[in-house]
Design a protein around this motif. Structure first.
Motif, PDB file in Angstrom:
ATOM      1  N   LEU A 141       0.826  -1.209   0.000  1.00  0.00           N
ATOM      2  CA  LEU A 141       0.000   0.000   0.000  1.00  0.00           C
ATOM      3  C   LEU A 141       0.860   1.260   0.000  1.00  0.00           C
ATOM      4  CD1 LEU A 141      -2.831  -1.051   2.465  1.00  0.00           C
ATOM      5  CD2 LEU A 141      -3.101  -0.486   0.055  1.00  0.00           C
ATOM      6  N   GLU A 142       1.943   1.206   0.733  1.00  0.00           N
ATOM      7  CA  GLU A 142       2.815   2.379   0.773  1.00  0.00           C
ATOM      8  C   GLU A 142       3.344   2.686  -0.627  1.00  0.00           C
ATOM      9  OE1 GLU A 142       6.568   2.148   2.848  1.00  0.00           O
ATOM     10  OE2 GLU A 142       6.211   4.105   3.740  1.00  0.00           O
ATOM     11  N   LYS A 143       3.684   1.626  -1.353  1.00  0.00           N
ATOM     12  CA  LYS A 143       4.190   1.782  -2.725  1.00  0.00           C
ATOM     13  C   LYS A 143       3.083   2.350  -3.631  1.00  0.00           C
ATOM     14  CE  LYS A 143       6.200  -1.173  -6.308  1.00  0.00           C
ATOM     15  NZ  LYS A 143       5.024  -1.835  -6.912  1.00  0.00           N
ATOM     16  N   SER A 149      -0.887  10.147  -7.156  1.00  0.00           N
ATOM     17  CA  SER A 149      -1.044  11.441  -6.482  1.00  0.00           C
ATOM     18  C   SER A 149      -2.472  11.647  -5.977  1.00  0.00           C
ATOM     19  CB  SER A 149      -0.627  12.577  -7.415  1.00  0.00           C
ATOM     20  OG  SER A 149      -1.444  12.535  -8.562  1.00  0.00           O
ATOM     21  N   LYS A 150      -3.464  11.017  -6.640  1.00  0.00           N
ATOM     22  CA  LYS A 150      -4.860  11.166  -6.188  1.00  0.00           C
ATOM     23  C   LYS A 150      -5.046  10.605  -4.780  1.00  0.00           C
ATOM     24  CE  LYS A 150      -7.312  11.102 -10.545  1.00  0.00           C
ATOM     25  NZ  LYS A 150      -7.844  10.131 -11.484  1.00  0.00           N
ATOM     26  N   LEU A 151      -4.276   9.580  -4.487  1.00  0.00           N
ATOM     27  CA  LEU A 151      -4.417   8.952  -3.172  1.00  0.00           C
ATOM     28  C   LEU A 151      -3.919   9.858  -2.055  1.00  0.00           C
ATOM     29  CD1 LEU A 151      -3.352   5.278  -3.903  1.00  0.00           C
ATOM     30  CD2 LEU A 151      -5.553   6.034  -3.026  1.00  0.00           C
ATOM     31  N   SER A 328      -0.438   6.735   9.784  1.00  0.00           N
ATOM     32  CA  SER A 328       0.065   6.426   8.441  1.00  0.00           C
ATOM     33  C   SER A 328       0.807   5.095   8.454  1.00  0.00           C
ATOM     34  CB  SER A 328       1.015   7.523   7.989  1.00  0.00           C
ATOM     35  OG  SER A 328       2.187   7.453   8.778  1.00  0.00           O
ATOM     36  N   PHE A 329       1.152   4.606   7.255  1.00  0.00           N
ATOM     37  CA  PHE A 329       1.906   3.351   7.169  1.00  0.00           C
ATOM     38  C   PHE A 329       3.225   3.474   7.945  1.00  0.00           C
ATOM     39  CE2 PHE A 329      -0.478   3.645   3.116  1.00  0.00           C
ATOM     40  CZ  PHE A 329      -1.406   2.668   3.420  1.00  0.00           C
ATOM     41  N   ALA A 330       3.842   4.631   7.815  1.00  0.00           N
ATOM     42  CA  ALA A 330       5.133   4.834   8.488  1.00  0.00           C
ATOM     43  C   ALA A 330       4.962   4.792  10.008  1.00  0.00           C
ATOM     44  CB  ALA A 330       5.738   6.158   8.058  1.00  0.00           C
ATOM     45  N   GLN A 331       3.855   5.366  10.487  1.00  0.00           N
ATOM     46  CA  GLN A 331       3.628   5.341  11.941  1.00  0.00           C
ATOM     47  C   GLN A 331       3.342   3.941  12.452  1.00  0.00           C
ATOM     48  OE1 GLN A 331       0.779   8.517  11.641  1.00  0.00           O
ATOM     49  NE2 GLN A 331       1.807   9.645  13.261  1.00  0.00           N
ATOM     50  N   LYS A 340      11.623  -4.082  10.882  1.00  0.00           N
ATOM     51  CA  LYS A 340      12.371  -3.309   9.890  1.00  0.00           C
ATOM     52  C   LYS A 340      11.716  -3.480   8.523  1.00  0.00           C
ATOM     53  CE  LYS A 340      16.188  -5.513  11.451  1.00  0.00           C
ATOM     54  NZ  LYS A 340      17.523  -6.031  11.227  1.00  0.00           N
ATOM     55  N   ILE A 341      10.470  -2.980   8.350  1.00  0.00           N
ATOM     56  CA  ILE A 341       9.875  -3.194   7.028  1.00  0.00           C
ATOM     57  C   ILE A 341       9.962  -1.961   6.143  1.00  0.00           C
ATOM     58  CG2 ILE A 341       8.404  -5.207   7.337  1.00  0.00           C
ATOM     59  CD1 ILE A 341       6.154  -3.342   8.098  1.00  0.00           C
ATOM     60  N   TYR A 342      10.237  -0.807   6.695  1.00  0.00           N
ATOM     61  CA  TYR A 342      10.384   0.393   5.878  1.00  0.00           C
ATOM     62  C   TYR A 342      11.721   1.028   6.174  1.00  0.00           C
ATOM     63  CZ  TYR A 342       5.419  -0.288   5.991  1.00  0.00           C
ATOM     64  OH  TYR A 342       4.182  -0.841   5.940  1.00  0.00           O
ATOM     65  N   PRO A 343      12.600   1.261   5.277  1.00  0.00           N
ATOM     66  CA  PRO A 343      12.493   0.826   3.896  1.00  0.00           C
ATOM     67  C   PRO A 343      12.623  -0.692   3.802  1.00  0.00           C
ATOM     68  CG  PRO A 343      14.683   1.650   4.326  1.00  0.00           C
ATOM     69  CD  PRO A 343      13.896   1.862   5.572  1.00  0.00           C
ATOM     70  N   PRO A 344      12.224  -1.261   2.657  1.00  0.00           N
ATOM     71  CA  PRO A 344      12.238  -2.717   2.553  1.00  0.00           C
ATOM     72  C   PRO A 344      13.632  -3.314   2.662  1.00  0.00           C
ATOM     73  CG  PRO A 344      11.803  -1.703   0.428  1.00  0.00           C
ATOM     74  CD  PRO A 344      11.725  -0.614   1.425  1.00  0.00           C
ATOM     75  N   GLU A 345      14.073  -3.434   3.863  1.00  0.00           N
ATOM     76  CA  GLU A 345      15.416  -3.982   4.057  1.00  0.00           C
ATOM     77  C   GLU A 345      15.376  -5.487   3.930  1.00  0.00           C
ATOM     78  OE1 GLU A 345      17.293  -2.665   7.711  1.00  0.00           O
ATOM     79  OE2 GLU A 345      15.927  -0.958   7.662  1.00  0.00           O
ATOM     80  N   ARG A 346      16.405  -6.059   3.430  1.00  0.00           N
ATOM     81  CA  ARG A 346      16.535  -7.511   3.415  1.00  0.00           C
ATOM     82  C   ARG A 346      17.528  -7.857   4.498  1.00  0.00           C
ATOM     83  NH1 ARG A 346      15.209 -10.049  -1.262  1.00  0.00           N
ATOM     84  NH2 ARG A 346      13.933  -8.658  -2.473  1.00  0.00           N
ATOM     85  N   TRP A 347      17.046  -8.509   5.505  1.00  0.00           N
ATOM     86  CA  TRP A 347      18.013  -8.784   6.560  1.00  0.00           C
ATOM     87  C   TRP A 347      18.958  -9.890   6.131  1.00  0.00           C
ATOM     88  CZ3 TRP A 347      12.937 -10.534   7.689  1.00  0.00           C
ATOM     89  CH2 TRP A 347      12.827 -11.892   7.932  1.00  0.00           C
TER      90      TRP A 347
END
Ligand SMILES: C=CC1=C(C)c2cc3[nH]c(cc4nc(cc5[nH]c(cc1n2)c(C)c5CCC(=O)O)C(CCC(=O)O)=C4C)c(C)c3C=C
Ligand SMILES: [Fe+2]
Ligand SMILES: [Fe+2]
Length: 387
Positions: A141-143, A149-151, A328-331, A340-347
């Motif tokens: 959803l964040e992506k 822009s309408k969203l 928000s998604f970030a919150q 650690k999902i934002y940014p999409p880190e690959r552990w």
């Protein structure tokens, strides 16, 4: 007040047997489901695993009527929620956004934009948060939000997880009590919570709060139930060669049988709808294991589906989200602090290794897989249990 929408997030499931392979491909293409050291490996591996797994998976879907009931149940939940909200004067459009099958999240969002929704509540149909479920949907959803822009004019609030919601706990307790009361001696029923598993590394390395939320949820349901029955928590549906959360459901069932437990009441706890893991895995596979181990009375508590107390709980969650300030998604990510999902880190996978070493290992693995396949007629992934 503007137009209100509620977006119900869910996993999705194949509607018919031909959908199984493409559904599995979508699922294994998600880096939140299979973590690989290189993104270029994701799609080829997803294709390989989905192709090889689809026959077994199709057999399982065949046993439950040739497809997943998830879409139909989720749409019924949406309709019941719409009616419940309308009764208290809250007119809302309900949208279903699945992660890996129709109706896809992207389709739901396109509809939301089309309908001119001003205020959107995002409600995952997973009571507990996991990186692999709600987390994956939030990342998608964040992506989508960033690209449209309408969203950005839509005020949205995300419900991160809701396993503490009193109505939800009440509905779960009611269903468990109903099942216990069908036993000859209700006090003798052993309540067996079976949660969907995740790889152990999700919790221990990536900080997924899932296990903690499952444990707390189990505790709260037992408190709400307020009976003295013994209970156990175990994790089901392990896929692949790595270690998942323990104890595993099949092993815990066998252990209880050895201890002389004879009345088992299984409670699916991570999911609010009937689906393949309840209808096939619990009702057929685990029942067989239990009966072979000597448990003569194996019962399963039904999933919530459209239980009125549960639908009321969803309505309460929606109303609360509309009243409280938007998250928000970030919150959400901040709330689920360790994740650690934002940014999409690959552990990192186990020990830190350089790309060259990994390339070498992948080539070796490919060669080994081919050799095993030629020699035994079975693939490597079959050998390690992934297929
Ligand atoms: C809260 C629930 C779920 C978690 C956590 C979860 C994690 C997870 N799942 C897989 C792999 C598969 N899941 C599959 C189906 C499936 N998974 C869930 C829920 C959770 N998954 C549901 C409700 C369903 C069924 C949908 C339906 O059709 O009814 C499948 C496909 C089925 C099969 O082939 O067995 C796979 C594969 C992983 C790897 C994972 C965590 C990393
Ligand atoms: Fe799953
Ligand atoms: Fe399964």
């Amino acid at each position: 007040m503007g137009r209100v929408g509620v977006l119900l997030l869910n996993l999705g499931g194949p509607d018919k047997l031909e959908d199984v392979q493409p559904f599995l491909y979508n699922l294994f293409s998600d880096p939140e489901i299979i973590r690989l050291p290189f993104s270029w490996l994701q799609k080829p591996l997803a294709w390989f695993i989905s192709t090889r797994r689809s026959k077994t998976s199709q057999e399982n879907y065949r046993k439950i009527g040739g497809g997943s009931p998830l879409r139909q149940i989720t749409e019924a939940q949406g309709e019941a929620l719409r009616e419940q909200l309308a009764q208290i004067g809250e007119e809302a459009n309900i949208y279903v956004g699945m992660r890996y099958w129709h109706p896809y999240t992207e389709e739901a969002i396109a509809q939301i934009v089309n309908d001119g929704i001003d205020e959107l509540v995002i409600l995952p149909l997973y009571p507990q948060f996991s990186i692999s479920t709600s987390g994956s949907s939030y990342r998608l959803l964040e992506k989508i939000w960033q690209e449209n822009s309408k969203l950005q004019q839509v005020k949205y609030s995300v419900i991160a997880s809701w396993y503490k919601q009193p109505g939800y706990l009440q509905a779960m307790a009611e269903l468990i009590a109903q099942e216990l009361d069908q036993l000859e001696n209700p006090d003798e029923g052993h309540i067996f919570f079976s949660a969907h598993g995740v790889p152990k590394s999700y919790v221990e390395e990536a900080g997924d709060p899932y296990q903690q939320e499952i444990e707390e949820c189990t505790y709260l349901i037992m408190q709400t139930l307020n009976r003295s029955n013994p209970h156990t928590l175990a994790y089901q549906s392990r896929v692949g060669p790595v270690e998942w959360l323990q104890p595993y459901t099949e092993e815990a069932i066998e252990e209880l049988a050895q201890e002389g437990v004879n009345n088992l009441v299984v409670v699916p706890i991570s999911f609010v709808s009937e689906h393949i893991e309840t209808l096939e895995e619990i009702d057929i596979e685990y029942r067989e294991i239990a009966e072979e181990a000597g448990i003569t009375n194996f019962r399963r508590v039904p999933a919530l589906n459209v239980h009125p107390v549960f639908i009321q709980a969803l309505a309460d969650l929606t109303v609360d989200a509309l009243k409280s300030p938007s998250i928000s998604f970030a919150q959400v990510n901040q709330m689920k602090k360790k994740v650690k999902i934002y940014p999409p880190e690959r552990w990192e996978w186990g020990i830190t290794t350089s790309a060259e070493i990994w390339n070498g290992r992948v080539a070796m693995l490919g060669f080994l897989a081919l050799m095993i396949e030629i020699l035994t007629g079975h693939g490597l992934f079959h050998a390690v249990g992934l297929l």
